[in-house]
Every structure is written in structure tokens, then in C-alpha cells.
Design an enzyme around this catalytic site. Structure first.
Site, PDB file in Angstrom:
ATOM      1  N   SER A 110      52.203  21.662  32.936  1.00 37.68           N
ATOM      2  CA  SER A 110      51.872  20.289  32.574  1.00 37.68           C
ATOM      3  C   SER A 110      52.342  19.319  33.666  1.00 37.68           C
ATOM      4  O   SER A 110      51.901  19.409  34.813  1.00 37.68           O
ATOM      5  CB  SER A 110      52.481  19.973  31.209  1.00 37.68           C
ATOM      6  OG  SER A 110      51.974  18.792  30.657  1.00 37.68           O
ATOM      7  N   ASP A 148      43.321  22.395  24.964  1.00 37.34           N
ATOM      8  CA  ASP A 148      44.261  21.531  25.689  1.00 37.34           C
ATOM      9  C   ASP A 148      43.496  20.336  26.248  1.00 37.34           C
ATOM     10  O   ASP A 148      42.472  20.521  26.913  1.00 37.34           O
ATOM     11  CB  ASP A 148      44.890  22.341  26.831  1.00 37.34           C
ATOM     12  CG  ASP A 148      45.907  21.576  27.652  1.00 37.34           C
ATOM     13  OD1 ASP A 148      46.164  20.387  27.354  1.00 37.34           O
ATOM     14  OD2 ASP A 148      46.452  22.164  28.603  1.00 37.34           O
ATOM     15  N   HIS A 191      47.924  23.919  24.851  1.00 34.31           N
ATOM     16  CA  HIS A 191      48.974  23.460  25.751  1.00 34.31           C
ATOM     17  C   HIS A 191      50.339  23.956  25.249  1.00 34.31           C
ATOM     18  O   HIS A 191      50.632  23.887  24.059  1.00 34.31           O
ATOM     19  CB  HIS A 191      48.953  21.936  25.770  1.00 34.31           C
ATOM     20  CG  HIS A 191      49.683  21.307  26.902  1.00 34.31           C
ATOM     21  ND1 HIS A 191      49.097  21.046  28.113  1.00 34.31           N
ATOM     22  CD2 HIS A 191      50.955  20.871  27.014  1.00 34.31           C
ATOM     23  CE1 HIS A 191      49.962  20.478  28.917  1.00 34.31           C
ATOM     24  NE2 HIS A 191      51.106  20.358  28.273  1.00 34.31           N
TER      25      HIS A 191
END
Length: 343
Positions: free
Chosen positions: A178, A280, A310
Site C-alpha cells: 500500500s 481492492d 487489500h
């Protein structure tokens, strides 16, 4: 993983893995970028993902854990080194490759405690040292503090301190998920553009926030309710970017949004492994960045999980599907570290 696998323009999703759905259903208040104040999000993430809070049977084994501190330009940076069990019985002169890992959390949330289980899994499965970095979080510390600290840890790892701790300085990878994937991509660019350090051996990018994702199909399909809240990414970007009277930085800055750069500006970067998830909101910007890196002539391995969301690195204790994805990441890490050929 075939390095020449075709990379599409956007990713896809199929059906959310039951193990992931079950985890989300049992933790309905766990959101990244949700309605809670980010201080509350920090505490809630630690309560759920903190290694010390996992049941013993869900804690990944490891050879040993070493707590260290790196003297950086902004102060001391706590780091945690995870050594695979093979290192305990290895020849004392053997040096292992290492992965410096910058965790995700929108630059704002997260700690090594919450990623320890995943970093243990990666260390064991890849047979290398993983290094979790307790970098300074936004908004208390804005860009480029985190990239400075990434460089400081890289210098430490490659130098005498790393060598004394059994690390092969020529085989140091950078990685992150991320926001940590964003910072790894950004550091790779910064080093290429004239940094004082040699490039990373490779970059490992888990569902990276390569740029703001709001014009993508994934941002609509996966807008809310799948752990990472798409609208919350606005707040994270606001936390990360400095503003007047300090040096203001636009969102399109090369080291803020690597994914916004033209492909011809991404040439000459370290080999990359990019992992994306169907459910995601960052899915399509990760796929797009992998495609751009390939278009620029870089070596790229891309792996897509249409049934995951995610955060699979943290969700592995609750999900066999996420656990397998982590093992896949470790396999590619081993290839990129030079222990076997990347095919």
C-alpha cells in the site's frame, strides 16, 4: 512466476474468498481510512493485527528476532530484524539477503507489531532476513521524511552494521504494501535520479498506492466495505503532503505518485514484483504501474489475486487464501534475491 506474463490495463475481480469475507464480517469496525479519527484507527489496528494479540497457534514461527536502532537524519529509527531458522544452523560466515520493509497504512496508521507475523512468514519462506522499519508517520511527519528514513536504513543495512548482523549488502531488496509500496517505488526513482546510494537489488510492491486511484474501475467497484475505504485515501494523501508555509509538494510529484509518470520516465529501475488484488480500490493503479514499468523496459513479475482484498499480508492468520498469497510473495523474493533464476 513468468516475468513476461501479459499485464492488462486494469485488473478484475471474481468472488471474494470466503475466508476473507468471514474475517471482514467478524471485524466490521476495522477500516483503513474509515470514519474514525486516525488515532482510533491506529489503536484498533494494533488490537486486531498486533502480533502480541494473535493466538499462539496463529503466530508464525521464526528463528530469532533482533531489535535494533538506526541513527537517521530525523532521529533514531527502530528496526526489527527477522532471521529464518536456517540462519541458526548456517556457517557463521554465511551472509543472507535482506528485505527492508516499509509497512502500509496510508502513511498514517500502522506499526511493525501489526506486520510482524507477515514478515516472519516471508523471512522463513524466502530464507532471508526481513527488516521491519518503524518509520515516522504522517501527519506528524510529512513527506519526504519517510523516504529519508528509507535511505538511512538502506545505508545501515548495506554497511558494516548490516554485515555484522549477517546481511549480504549486495542483496538488499526494498518492499512494502500500500503506502509502503508507494514509498518503495518512490525510493527506487529517487536513487535512480541521483541518490548517493546504489539501487535496490529489487522492489517488492504489494497492492501499491502507485497514484491516487479515483478514475479507475476499481475505485467504483471496491469503493467501501472491503477494509480499505476509497474515500479515506484523500485524507491519507492530505496527511502525507506538506503545505505552506513549509515546502509544498503537489500530488503529481515524481516521488509522491510514481504511477502518474510517463513510462519513458520509469526506465532503468530495479526488477519489480507487483502483487494486486481484485477487491481492492488500489487494484488498477497497481496493475497500471506494473504495465508502465514493463513498457519502460524493466523486468517485472506481476501476480493478481481476483478473490483477495487489500491487506492480505496481515490477514494471513485468518485466511488460507491470504496465507498462500504470502507464500507466493516469498517465492518471488527468493528469486529476486538471486538464490534462483527469475523465470
Amino acid at each position: 512466476m513468468p516475468s513476461q506474463q501479459e499485464i492488462p490495463n486494469v485488473g478484475n475481480r471474481t468472488t471474494l474468498a470466503p475466508s476473507i469475507k468471514d474475517f471482514l464480517d467478524k471485524h466490521p469496525q476495522l477500516r483503513l481510512g474509515g470514519n474514525e479519527d486516525f488515532h482510533t484507527e491506529r489503536r484498533h489496528h494494533l488490537e486486531v493485527f498486533g502480533f502480541h494479540n494473535l493466538p499462539k497457534e496463529r503466530q508464525a514461527p521464526i528463528g530469532r528476532v533482533q531489535f535494533e536502532g538506526v541513527r537517521g537524519r530525523h532521529g533514531t529509527i527502530p528496526v526489527r530484524l527477522f532471521y529464518p531458522r536456517s540462519s541458526d544452523s548456517a556457517d557463521g560466515g554465511k551472509k543472507l539477503p535482506a528485505l527492508i520493509y516499509f509497512h502500509g497504512g496510508g502513511y498514517t496508521v500502522g506499526s511493525v507489531d501489526e506486520f510482524e507475523n507477515g514478515l516472519r512468514m516471508l523471512a522463513e519462506a524466502a530464507d532471508m532476513v526481513t527488516i521491519g522499519v518503524e518509520y515516522r508517520l504522517a501527519p506528524e511527519w510529512a513527506f519526504p521524511t519517510q523516504l529519508d528514513e528509507y535511505e538511512d536504513v538502506l545505508r545501515w543495512t548495506r554497511g558494516p552494521e548490516g554485515a555484522r548482523r549477517g546481511i549480504d549488502g549486495d542483496r538488499v531488496l526494498g518492499g512494502g504494501d500500500s503506502a509502503g509500496g508507494n514509498m518503495t517505488a518512490a525510493l527506487s526513482l529517487r536513487l535512480k535520479d541521483g541518490g548517493a546510494l546504489a539501487p535496490l537489488k529489487a522492489q517488492v510492491l504489494l497492492y501499491p498506492e502507485a497514484r491516487l486511484p479515483f478514475d479507475t474501475p476499481a475505485a467504483t467497484e471496491n469503493h467501501s466495505g472491503l477494509y480499505l475505504e476509497c474515500n479515506g485515501i484523500f485524507a491519507f494523501a492530505d496527511h502525507y503532503l506538506p503545505r505552506a508555509p513549509n515546502r509544498a509538494v503537489p500530488p503529481a510529484h515524481r516521488y509522491v505518485s510514481p504511477g502518474m509518470q510517463l513510462a519513458d520516465k520509469l526506465a532503468g529501475l530495479p526488477p519489480a514484483a507487483v502483487f494486486t488484488c481484485g477487491f481492492d480500490p488500489l487494484r488498477d493503479v497497481g496493475v497500471e504501474y506494473a504495465a508502465k514499468l514493463r513498457m519502460a523496459g524493466n523486468r517485472v513479475a506481476w501476480r493478481h489475486y481476483p478473490r483477495l482484498t487489500h491487506g492480505f499480508l496481515q490477514m494471513a492468520p485468518w485466511s488460507r487464501d491470504a496465507e498462500q498469497a504470502v507464500k507466493d510473495v516469498a517465492a518471488v523474493m527468493g528469486e529476486l534475491a538471486g538464490t534462483r533464476e527469475l523465470n
